[in-house]
Design a protein around this motif. Structure first.
Motif, PDB file in Angstrom:
ATOM      1  N   ALA A 182       0.830  -1.204   0.000  1.00  0.00           N
ATOM      2  CA  ALA A 182       0.000   0.000   0.000  1.00  0.00           C
ATOM      3  C   ALA A 182       0.865   1.255   0.000  1.00  0.00           C
ATOM      4  O   ALA A 182       0.540   2.260  -0.656  1.00  0.00           O
ATOM      5  CB  ALA A 182      -0.929  -0.010   1.211  1.00  0.00           C
ATOM      6  N   TRP A 183       1.971   1.212   0.701  1.00  0.00           N
ATOM      7  CA  TRP A 183       2.885   2.363   0.776  1.00  0.00           C
ATOM      8  C   TRP A 183       3.626   2.561  -0.550  1.00  0.00           C
ATOM      9  O   TRP A 183       3.670   3.680  -1.088  1.00  0.00           O
ATOM     10  CB  TRP A 183       3.867   2.129   1.928  1.00  0.00           C
ATOM     11  CG  TRP A 183       4.944   3.160   2.045  1.00  0.00           C
ATOM     12  CD1 TRP A 183       4.808   4.507   1.863  1.00  0.00           C
ATOM     13  CD2 TRP A 183       6.322   2.922   2.369  1.00  0.00           C
ATOM     14  NE1 TRP A 183       6.015   5.141   2.066  1.00  0.00           N
ATOM     15  CE2 TRP A 183       6.959   4.193   2.384  1.00  0.00           C
ATOM     16  CE3 TRP A 183       7.070   1.791   2.669  1.00  0.00           C
ATOM     17  CZ2 TRP A 183       8.316   4.336   2.661  1.00  0.00           C
ATOM     18  CZ3 TRP A 183       8.414   1.939   2.962  1.00  0.00           C
ATOM     19  CH2 TRP A 183       9.028   3.184   2.961  1.00  0.00           C
ATOM     20  N   VAL A 184       4.161   1.460  -1.098  1.00  0.00           N
ATOM     21  CA  VAL A 184       4.967   1.562  -2.322  1.00  0.00           C
ATOM     22  C   VAL A 184       4.114   1.961  -3.517  1.00  0.00           C
ATOM     23  O   VAL A 184       4.510   2.794  -4.345  1.00  0.00           O
ATOM     24  CB  VAL A 184       5.698   0.227  -2.594  1.00  0.00           C
ATOM     25  CG1 VAL A 184       6.355   0.242  -3.965  1.00  0.00           C
ATOM     26  CG2 VAL A 184       6.735  -0.040  -1.515  1.00  0.00           C
ATOM     27  N   THR A 185       2.925   1.364  -3.634  1.00  0.00           N
ATOM     28  CA  THR A 185       2.065   1.630  -4.802  1.00  0.00           C
ATOM     29  C   THR A 185       1.172   2.844  -4.618  1.00  0.00           C
ATOM     30  O   THR A 185       0.625   3.364  -5.598  1.00  0.00           O
ATOM     31  CB  THR A 185       1.173   0.407  -5.098  1.00  0.00           C
ATOM     32  OG1 THR A 185       0.279   0.195  -3.987  1.00  0.00           O
ATOM     33  CG2 THR A 185       2.017  -0.835  -5.322  1.00  0.00           C
ATOM     34  N   GLY A 186       0.974   3.261  -3.358  1.00  0.00           N
ATOM     35  CA  GLY A 186       0.037   4.350  -3.093  1.00  0.00           C
ATOM     36  C   GLY A 186      -1.402   3.921  -3.202  1.00  0.00           C
ATOM     37  O   GLY A 186      -2.309   4.758  -3.215  1.00  0.00           O
TER      38      GLY A 186
END
Length: 301
Positions: A182-186
């Motif tokens: 979720a953090w890496v892909t947004g």
């Protein structure tokens, strides 16, 4: 149960889950992570579960009474079954609900590094709890695989704690992966899917635990390898000619055994009684967990 101490495993798990739950709630509030909130609720439910297991162990130690002549040992099975239901409902179903809600109303993560740090701490703490559980499990499983031990064990507390610790470790790893994605892909969808995955995992493990504890609650005998040892001890006694039946009932940490056997000619009733008493004495020395022993001499099955 060969020296296994379920109380130690429960206390390890309680200490780990208490610390983890607090850190998860703080992180879930700051980050708005569905996976983190699901994990926080899971850890809280686990703390309640461990307190119920400790209650069951305490209640099981009550002495026999006229209404319960075989004691209260099976009370541990009742509370273990309640724990399985709580793991299914509070842990699994809530996690799925939270993930479903986040899928339809996604929220971006705040402070993802904080969430990942808390999850990493949780993985370390749960690994410590699992280590403590496995130390006790290994005292009784011998050369069996963990799956074989899980299916054959009559120690409901260790079965529950092992299942809980396994679910917690796998759930934390799943949450860590979900938050990272979720953090890496947004895309907060990954966080929601992580919460749903944790819920499915908890439900599967809760069902497996429930199946095993239900069997104990209904009334299983001792493990097959323990029964084989009992038969071997009886057959070694010089007065025993043939064993017709050996029935057992596991009552928590206590065991009831009923034996029907042909004895060699004794010469007198007094000698018959003396040999039966000697057989019972040797049997209880070999198996101190046997609290009730009934021996019936006969000439046919």
């Amino acid at each position: 149960m060969a020296g296994a101490n379920p109380t130690k495993a429960i206390l390890y798990a309680l200490a780990a889950n208490g610390a983890i739950a607090i850190s998860k709630y703080v992180a879930a509030f700051i980050t708005s992570s569905g996976s983190m909130l699901a994990e926080a609720v899971h850890s809280t439910a686990d703390c309640g579960n461990q307190l119920l297991l400790l209650l069951g162990l305490k209640q099981a130690k009550r002495p026999p009474s006229p209404d319960y002549p075989l004691g209260y040992g099976k009370e541990t099975y009742f509370w273990s079954f309640i724990v399985a239901l709580m793991l299914f409902s509070i842990g699994g179903l809530f996690s799925i609900y939270e993930g479903w809600h986040k899928l339809h109303e996604p929220e971006p993560l705040s402070y993802p590094l904080l969430a990942l740090g808390v999850l990493a701490f949780g993985i370390i703490a749960e690994a410590f709890s699992m280590w403590g559980c496995l130390v006790e499990v290994n005292k009784s499983r011998g050369d069996r695989s963990l799956w074989q031990w899980f299916r054959q064990s009559r120690n409901s507390e260790l079965v529950v704690i092992f299942g809980e610790d396994l679910a917690a470790l796998l759930g934390l790893v799943l949450a860590f992966v979900a938050v990272t994605l979720a953090w890496v892909t947004g895309n907060p969808m990954w966080d929601a899917l992580g919460s749903i995955g944790i819920g499915v995992l908890l439900i599967i493990i809760a069902i497996l635990i429930g199946i095993e504890v239900k069997a104990m609650l209904i009334g299983q005998g001792v493990e097959e390898r323990e029964k084989a040892k009992m038969l071997a001890v009886l057959q070694q006694h010089p007065a025993v000619e043939q064993i017709y039946n050996l029935l057992s009932l596991q009552l928590g940490s206590d065991v009831m055994v009923a034996i029907k056997a042909r004895l060699k000619p004794q010469g007198s009733e007094q000698q018959l009684i003396a040999n039966i008493n000697d057989i019972e004495r040797q049997f209880k020395q070999a198996f101190p967990q046997v609290m009730w022993l009934f021996f019936e001499p006969d000439i046919a099955d």
